[in-house]
Design an enzyme around this catalytic site. Structure first.
Site, short mmCIF file in Angstrom:
data_model
loop_
_atom_site.label_atom_id
_atom_site.label_comp_id
_atom_site.label_asym_id
_atom_site.label_seq_id
_atom_site.Cartn_x
_atom_site.Cartn_y
_atom_site.Cartn_z
N LYS A 48 -59.83 -60.70 -17.80
CA LYS A 48 -60.99 -59.92 -18.23
C LYS A 48 -61.15 -59.92 -19.74
O LYS A 48 -62.27 -59.92 -20.25
CB LYS A 48 -60.87 -58.47 -17.74
CG LYS A 48 -61.18 -58.33 -16.27
CD LYS A 48 -61.46 -56.87 -15.96
CE LYS A 48 -61.92 -56.73 -14.52
NZ LYS A 48 -62.17 -55.31 -14.18
N LYS A 100 -63.05 -66.10 -7.03
CA LYS A 100 -63.17 -64.89 -6.21
C LYS A 100 -64.61 -64.40 -6.17
O LYS A 100 -65.32 -64.49 -7.18
CB LYS A 100 -62.27 -63.81 -6.84
CG LYS A 100 -61.97 -62.64 -5.95
CD LYS A 100 -61.15 -61.58 -6.69
CE LYS A 100 -62.00 -60.82 -7.67
NZ LYS A 100 -61.44 -59.53 -8.09
N LYS A 137 -68.33 -58.62 -8.17
CA LYS A 137 -69.57 -57.86 -8.39
C LYS A 137 -70.40 -58.45 -9.51
O LYS A 137 -71.60 -58.40 -9.50
CB LYS A 137 -69.20 -56.42 -8.77
CG LYS A 137 -68.57 -55.64 -7.63
CD LYS A 137 -67.94 -54.37 -8.16
CE LYS A 137 -67.36 -53.57 -7.02
NZ LYS A 137 -66.55 -52.45 -7.49
#
Ligand code: AMP
Ligand code: TRP
Length: 338
Positions: free
Chosen positions: A118, A201, A204
């Protein structure tokens, strides 16, 4: 150290950042519902304090918090049977999180792959909260002495860190106070992949809405996204092993298996030799049949936010009753004068 007998208790959480995806549903929520049927306590939390580790517009955070709660309820979490609440309403999470910030080591945090992914090249500019996040997650779990944590594959490392924190606390203070929580990562869909790139993956956030199924998508959208999902030209083989180098194909088989409560082997046996022209429409129909009732129930619930808030507030009271005495003992063990 021998593990004293801790009463089995289930805890898990989902961040209200953006909408819920099919990954959240199959990797987490659907399994939360299954675990609710057992006889131990189940606590399911909308982890709003985790969401703000990256910027959240206040109105979006409010909406997303209610939407995750609505997603839980619409999928079958019964607020009478499980404790359903949002994290910020129970201050024990933040308090124990601070205590754990003083137990966890910087070196442990530096190994967290989710943080590295991230933060990327921007590690100097991300929030301090994003870095400390796994220690708050440990507090979420351990504030209830939870023993079982159903999560998707991506959270395994964080639950392992929770075990390290519990161990170090127990060792440093010579107590057997915190249990060793176990990650429960089961079934064919512990890692649902992006529909346009089977090596990534499903998440969202992501450039294109076509790469994910949102729990709020209507039937047409779901069908369209599966029909346009990336695949390869080969028909389906008769065993999962032959799908090892075909990530997109494997992902669709896994999704089918999870939605229909079968093993992926059972699905591949049924569809052996089938082409995508047959498999994709069957998958789209199955997904619509399973997800449409949930998405309509979610919109029904979202029309009455006050009711969702009432449910979360009642859940928070029950959660607080469990967490407060545990937090109090943790403070006492550490020597705080209370
Ligand atoms: P998050 O949305 O990051 O708060 O994730 C909430 C839960 O959903 C965690 O248990 C995740 O492991 C799970 N989850 C999120 N995305 C996926 C995915 N693509 N496949 C399987 N599980 C997922
Ligand atoms: N970190 C988890 C995620 O991003 C969400 C989460 C927060 C969680 N606290 C938790 C999951 C405690 C299980 C238990 O998906």
């Amino acid at each position: 150290m021998t593990q004293p007998a801790f009463t089995p208790r289930v805890f898990s959480g989902i961040k209200p950042s953006g909408g819920l995806t099919l990954g959240n549903y199959l990797g987490a929520i659907k399994r939360f519902v299954d675990m609710q049927k057992g006889d131990c306590d189940t606590l399911y939390c909308v982890v709003d304090m985790h969401a703000v580790t990256v910027w959240q517009d206040p109105q979006d955070l409010r909406n997303a918090t209610r939407e995750v709660a609505a997603g839980f309820i619409a999928s079958g979490i019964d607020p009478e049977q499980s404790i359903l609440f949002n994290q910020s309403r129970v201050s024990a999470h933040a308090e124990l999180g601070w205590l754990f910030n003083c137990v966890a080591r910087v070196g442990w945090m530096n190994r967290m792959t989710q943080f590295k992914d991230k933060a990327g090249k921007n590690a100097e500019a991300v929030s301090l909260g994003l870095y400390a996040y796994p220690s708050l997650m440990a507090a979420d779990i351990l504030a209830y002495h939870a023993t079982h944590v159903p999560v998707g594959e991506d959270q395994k490392q964080h639950v392992e860190l929770t075990r390290d924190i519990a161990n170090k606390f127990n060792h440093d203070y010579k107590v057997d106070f915190f249990p060793q929580a176990e990650p429960i990562i089961e079934g064919p869909a512990t890692r649902v992949m992006n529909l346009r790139d089977g090596t990534k993956k499903m998440s969202k956030s992501g450039e294109s809405d076509m790469e994910r199924i949102n729990m709020t998508d209507d039937a047409d959208k779901i069908a369209k996204k599966f029909k346009k999902a990336k695949t390869d030209p080969e028909p389906l083989p008769d065993n999962m092993k032959d799908l090892e180098s075909r990530p997109e194909a494997r992902n669709l088989v896994n999704i089918y298996a999870a939605l229909s409560d079968q093993s992926n082997e059972a699905v591949i046996t049924e569809y052996a030799g089938a082409g995508w022209g047959k498999f994709k429409p069957a998958l789209a129909d199955l997904a619509v049949a399973k997800l449409s009732p949930i998405s309509s129930e979610m919109s029904r619930l979202m029309a009455d936010p006050a009711e969702i808030d009432r449910i979360m507030s009642k859940g928070a009271e029950k959660a607080n009753e469990i967490a407060q005495p545990i937090l109090k003992q943790a403070y006492e063990i550490m020597g705080f004068v209370r």
